[in-house]
Design a protein around this motif. Structure first.
Motif, PDB file in Angstrom:
ATOM      1  N   ASN A 192       9.235   5.518   1.419  1.00  0.00           N
ATOM      2  CA  ASN A 192       7.750   6.575   1.947  1.00  0.00           C
ATOM      3  C   ASN A 192       7.324   7.789   2.030  1.00  0.00           C
ATOM      4  N   TYR A 193       8.485   8.370   0.967  1.00  0.00           N
ATOM      5  CA  TYR A 193       7.879   9.982   0.640  1.00  0.00           C
ATOM      6  C   TYR A 193       8.038  10.176  -1.227  1.00  0.00           C
ATOM      7  N   ASP A 194       6.633  10.827  -1.623  1.00  0.00           N
ATOM      8  CA  ASP A 194       6.029  10.427  -3.097  1.00  0.00           C
ATOM      9  C   ASP A 194       6.868  11.889  -3.154  1.00  0.00           C
ATOM     10  N   ALA A 195       7.991  12.625  -3.633  1.00  0.00           N
ATOM     11  CA  ALA A 195       8.598  14.043  -4.478  1.00  0.00           C
ATOM     12  C   ALA A 195       7.641  14.628  -5.196  1.00  0.00           C
ATOM     13  N   GLU A 196       6.735  13.923  -6.089  1.00  0.00           N
ATOM     14  CA  GLU A 196       5.268  14.380  -6.956  1.00  0.00           C
ATOM     15  C   GLU A 196       3.982  14.958  -7.018  1.00  0.00           C
ATOM     16  N   HIS A 197       3.919  14.271  -5.520  1.00  0.00           N
ATOM     17  CA  HIS A 197       2.912  14.883  -5.065  1.00  0.00           C
ATOM     18  C   HIS A 197       2.991  14.981  -3.650  1.00  0.00           C
ATOM     19  N   LYS A 198       4.355  15.089  -3.090  1.00  0.00           N
ATOM     20  CA  LYS A 198       4.756  15.982  -1.513  1.00  0.00           C
ATOM     21  C   LYS A 198       3.658  15.047  -0.293  1.00  0.00           C
ATOM     22  N   ILE A 199       3.934  13.995  -0.827  1.00  0.00           N
ATOM     23  CA  ILE A 199       3.126  13.255   0.577  1.00  0.00           C
ATOM     24  C   ILE A 199       4.330  12.260   1.206  1.00  0.00           C
ATOM     25  N   ILE A 200       3.920  12.277   2.624  1.00  0.00           N
ATOM     26  CA  ILE A 200       4.736  10.714   3.029  1.00  0.00           C
ATOM     27  C   ILE A 200       2.659   9.560   2.559  1.00  0.00           C
ATOM     28  N   ARG A 201       3.955   8.142   2.263  1.00  0.00           N
ATOM     29  CA  ARG A 201       2.456   7.930   1.674  1.00  0.00           C
ATOM     30  C   ARG A 201       1.466   7.120   2.218  1.00  0.00           C
ATOM     31  N   SER A 202       2.183   7.320   3.501  1.00  0.00           N
ATOM     32  CA  SER A 202       1.014   6.327   4.067  1.00  0.00           C
ATOM     33  C   SER A 202       1.348   6.600   5.649  1.00  0.00           C
ATOM     34  N   PRO A 203       0.262   7.014   6.774  1.00  0.00           N
ATOM     35  CA  PRO A 203       0.700   7.299   8.391  1.00  0.00           C
ATOM     36  C   PRO A 203       1.888   6.053   8.798  1.00  0.00           C
ATOM     37  N   LEU A 204       1.788   5.059   8.644  1.00  0.00           N
ATOM     38  CA  LEU A 204       2.872   4.162   8.736  1.00  0.00           C
ATOM     39  C   LEU A 204       3.590   4.177   8.285  1.00  0.00           C
ATOM     40  N   ASN A 205       4.745   3.983   8.780  1.00  0.00           N
ATOM     41  CA  ASN A 205       6.044   4.176   7.852  1.00  0.00           C
ATOM     42  C   ASN A 205       7.359   3.611   8.285  1.00  0.00           C
ATOM     43  N   GLY A 206       8.238   3.106   7.921  1.00  0.00           N
ATOM     44  CA  GLY A 206       9.317   2.994   8.409  1.00  0.00           C
ATOM     45  C   GLY A 206      10.422   2.464   7.530  1.00  0.00           C
ATOM     46  N   SER A 207      11.473   1.972   8.255  1.00  0.00           N
ATOM     47  CA  SER A 207      12.536   0.902   7.315  1.00  0.00           C
ATOM     48  C   SER A 207      11.948   0.101   6.386  1.00  0.00           C
ATOM     49  N   LEU A 208      11.016  -0.453   5.877  1.00  0.00           N
ATOM     50  CA  LEU A 208      10.316  -1.671   5.416  1.00  0.00           C
ATOM     51  C   LEU A 208       8.956  -0.717   4.535  1.00  0.00           C
ATOM     52  N   GLY A 209       9.415   0.379   4.131  1.00  0.00           N
ATOM     53  CA  GLY A 209       8.599   1.208   3.465  1.00  0.00           C
ATOM     54  C   GLY A 209       7.302   1.873   4.520  1.00  0.00           C
ATOM     55  N   PRO A 210       6.579   2.587   3.653  1.00  0.00           N
ATOM     56  CA  PRO A 210       5.093   2.409   3.679  1.00  0.00           C
ATOM     57  C   PRO A 210       4.031   1.391   3.757  1.00  0.00           C
ATOM     58  N   ARG A 211       3.234   0.406   5.462  1.00  0.00           N
ATOM     59  CA  ARG A 211       2.789  -0.196   5.803  1.00  0.00           C
ATOM     60  C   ARG A 211       0.796   0.071   5.138  1.00  0.00           C
ATOM     61  N   PHE A 212       0.564  -0.124   4.026  1.00  0.00           N
ATOM     62  CA  PHE A 212      -0.734  -0.017   3.772  1.00  0.00           C
ATOM     63  C   PHE A 212      -1.670  -0.608   3.822  1.00  0.00           C
ATOM     64  N   VAL A 213      -1.779  -1.674   3.893  1.00  0.00           N
ATOM     65  CA  VAL A 213      -2.236  -3.347   4.808  1.00  0.00           C
ATOM     66  C   VAL A 213      -1.784  -3.443   6.655  1.00  0.00           C
ATOM     67  N   ASN A 214      -2.706  -3.295   7.306  1.00  0.00           N
ATOM     68  CA  ASN A 214      -2.524  -3.864   8.605  1.00  0.00           C
ATOM     69  C   ASN A 214      -3.149  -5.106   9.198  1.00  0.00           C
ATOM     70  N   THR A 215      -2.701  -6.000   9.813  1.00  0.00           N
ATOM     71  CA  THR A 215      -2.927  -7.026   9.873  1.00  0.00           C
ATOM     72  C   THR A 215      -3.408  -7.177  11.929  1.00  0.00           C
ATOM     73  N   ALA A 216      -4.220  -8.382  12.272  1.00  0.00           N
ATOM     74  CA  ALA A 216      -5.054  -8.310  13.140  1.00  0.00           C
ATOM     75  C   ALA A 216      -3.169  -8.284  14.011  1.00  0.00           C
ATOM     76  N   GLU A 217      -2.058  -9.526  13.909  1.00  0.00           N
ATOM     77  CA  GLU A 217      -1.231  -9.570  14.346  1.00  0.00           C
ATOM     78  C   GLU A 217      -0.474  -8.045  14.478  1.00  0.00           C
ATOM     79  N   ASP A 218      -0.756  -6.708  13.546  1.00  0.00           N
ATOM     80  CA  ASP A 218       0.350  -5.404  13.811  1.00  0.00           C
ATOM     81  C   ASP A 218      -0.193  -5.279  15.332  1.00  0.00           C
ATOM     82  N   TRP A 219      -1.611  -5.094  15.444  1.00  0.00           N
ATOM     83  CA  TRP A 219      -2.340  -4.546  16.817  1.00  0.00           C
ATOM     84  C   TRP A 219      -2.762  -4.959  17.816  1.00  0.00           C
TER      85      TRP A 219
END
Length: 645
Positions: A192-219
């Protein structure tokens, strides 16, 4: 003969009575000695008896009434296992937060002094919500699989309160560590975290890591709600109105814009994750969590500086502002335009800064939320005698002018205690709201700060009684809704239980702790003091005792305490700060004339309250100088781990 038997019976009864009183006095003396030996000498004795003030009677009535209210609520909406009585399936990524929110303040009620049973109930309910929403698909490995930190914050506020209630619970401590580790950079694509760039890599994140692609089912369950908000962007192809969220064909274009422009960004909302790190730190004292908070908050402070004093709402994968939004500093997920605007920026930056301040003692971190207030205050305008600030920004500039909610600048004043911040609150708040309580219960329990500030300033002397009565009435109103609720599981939306939870605590937090209640979307509860019962060895104020913080200033507080029991002495430990972060420097009792201050230098002291005592104490505080911890006064330097509950 009969007289002799009567005499013997009398002597026997007298001897038994004497022995009972004798042993009772020994037990009482031993209790007092135990308190002295474990918590230090009793430094303050309040002996003056008096008539209990109305606020004290109301406070104790509320404390006592909340427990049966909670049981009624739990019995109505959960099964024998402790699961919500609801449907068999729930799709999409939204929802686990609402399950937790249904009971989010139960452990706080216990930590304030509620019955021991509520602690066990709250832990069972947490476990069962976790299992239930794992089966629905939102939770993986006991943590939300991938959602945003506004919703994570709503969930895990409940979790943070377990540290206040009992930090020795191994199960909750282990979870605190596991959850925090999910946000350490492990060098993999699932990090979830990139220590080099000091960012959390997506606004959607959690136990399965960053969520870069959303589906219609998600919403799928969230679309009808978002149809009431502005569109994320005005230039989405084939999209003309917010109602298009509910059009399956047109929604695909909205989804594409979200995936392309939002999902590979860090956003200010992620600053709420600092509470999860602070939570783990206060269990373990692991310096990695402390350094993570400092590093991440400082990274956002640098972005403000790089963006001419305004916090950007999107930072790309390489740390560049506007990397996926065409170079624009606005347009991020839960950013300056969509869906709420200003409130998300205020809450997230305040949470991040307050956590950094808590673990370092460095007030300069407050510059982060100050920058948000300055940005909108510089654009403020007067209308009909009210100060309005812009809530949103996009290509048209600043717009959507409204009054700022007083709770945001109030939190900043509470941390800083500066005159400048006090005047800022007053300048941004309707004077009528300061002079008189107009009770409002929002989704959280922290909307009534303006009238509380009026009380602290001397304008609103009846406020303690008023807020406690309003809190009590809100509890009764919610209980009535529970009793009259004939909904079936299929009728209930995911907010059904939160809207009926009768545990309403704002009045207790403000009066007992002298603090604004926590920021609902993931903030920790900061206070000047908290209480422990040294006789029962538990957190919270003892039975029959009431407390009111009457004044709050930079150097400390004035605290009134009442023992409502007419025949029993009560003992209370008073700690500096919710997490022991404040050092108590001096105390004095105020009667007809003030006693001299007793100079002390410790995190807590014990008060002895005589039967029927009504007294007032001035407490000097050196704020944010101690390393924060969940440890109780009798735990020493290290919290014992006592197994699973």
């Amino acid at each position: 003969m009969n007289s002799y038997k009567i005499f013997l019976a009398f002597m026997k009864g007298a001897l038994i009575s004497f022995l009972i009183l004798f042993y009772a006095s020994i037990i009482k003396a031993q209790t007092k000695l135990d308190i002295q030996s474990e918590q230090g000498e009793i430094l303050m004795k309040l002996n003056n008896s008096g008539t209990p003030p109305e606020w004290a009677l109301m406070q104790r009535q509320l404390m006592n009434a909340l427990y049966p209210a909670a049981i009624t609520f739990v019995d109505k909406y959960t099964d024998k296992k402790g699961r919500l009585i609801w449907r068999d399936e729930w799709p999409g990524m939204d929802g686990s937060d609402d399950g937790y929110e249904s009971f989010y303040n139960f452990p706080l009620y216990y930590a304030l002094g509620g019955p021991k049973e509520i602690d066990s109930i709250s832990r069972k309910l947490w476990d069962e919500v976790t299992v239930q929403f794992t089966e629905y698909g939102q939770i993986h490995d006991e943590f939300d699989a991938g959602y945003d930190w506004m919703h994570h914050g709503e969930s895990y506020t409940y979790f943070y309160f377990f540290g206040l209630a009992d930090p020795t619970d191994k199960k909750m401590r282990d979870r605190a560590i596991k959850f925090a580790e999910m946000y350490m950079d492990d060098g993999t694509e699932k990090s979830n975290y990139d220590a080099e760039h000091k960012i959390i890599r997506s606004p959607l994140n959690g136990s399965l890591g960053p969520r870069f692609v959303n589906t219609a089912e998600d919403w799928v369950t969230h679309r009808p709600i978002l149809a009431h908000y502005p569109l994320p962007y005005d230039d989405i192809p084939n999209i003309n109105a917010s109602a298009d969220w509910n059009d399956d064909e047109k929604f695909q274009y909205i989804l594409q814009a979200i995936n392309e422009r939002m999902m590979k960004n860090d956003v200010p909302l992620n600053l709420a994750s600092t509470s999860m790190m602070a939570n783990a730190y206060m269990y373990t004292k692991d310096e990695r969590y402390k350094q993570w908070i400092k590093e991440y908050v400082e990274a956002w402070m640098q972005r403000v500086e790089d963006n001419n004093g305004i916090i950007p709402d999107n930072v790309g994968q390489t740390g560049i502002i506007g990397e996926h939004t065409g170079g624009k500093w606005w347009g991020g997920y839960y950013g300056w335009r969509w869906p709420h605007g200003l409130p998300n920026q205020m809450e997230a930056t305040t949470i991040g800064a307050s956590n950094a301040y808590l673990i370092t003692g460095d007030s300069s971190y407050l510059e982060l939320p100050y920058s948000v207030i300055r940005a909108v205050s510089n654009q403020a305008k007067e209308e009909d005698g009210h100060t309005l600030v812009p809530y949103r920004y996009d290509d048209r500039g600043w717009y959507d002018y409204r009054p700022m909610r007083p709770k945001y600048p109030t939190h900043l004043w509470y941390y800083s205690r500066s005159e400048e911040d006090w005047q800022r609150v007053k300048s941004l708040t309707d004077p009528e709201k300061i002079a008189k309580l107009s009770y409002h219960k929002g989704k959280g329990d922290s909307e009534n700060t303006a009238a509380w500030l009026g009380y602290l300033e001397g304008q609103n002397p009846n406020y303690p009684t008023d807020i406690l009565k309003a809190t009590y009435q809100e509890m009764q109103h919610r209980l009535e809704d529970v009793r009259n609720d004939e909904s079936t599981p299929d009728d209930m939306d995911v907010h059904h239980w939160l809207e009926r939870n009768p545990i309403v605590l704002e009045g207790l937090v403000q009066t007992m702790l002298g603090a604004p209640n926590h920021i609902y979307h993931g903030g920790l509860l900061h206070s000047s003091v908290r209480y422990f019962d040294p006789v029962k060895k538990r957190p919270g104020i003892p039975e029959d005792v009431a407390a009111l913080v009457r004044q709050v200033n930079k150097g400390g507080i004035t605290l009134q305490m009442v023992n409502l029991h007419p025949t029993e002495t009560k003992y209370v430990i008073i700690q500096g700060g919710m997490f022991g972060e404040h050092q108590i420097t001096r105390i004095r009792q105020v009667i007809d004339y003030p006693y001299q201050f007793d100079t002390i230098d410790q995190k807590y002291f014990t008060v002895e309250l005589a039967p029927g005592a009504v007294g007032q104490i001035e407490i000097g505080l050196d704020r944010f100088v101690n390393d924060p911890t969940y440890a109780f006064p009798w735990h020493g330097d290290e919290i014992p781990v006592l197994g699973m509950k």
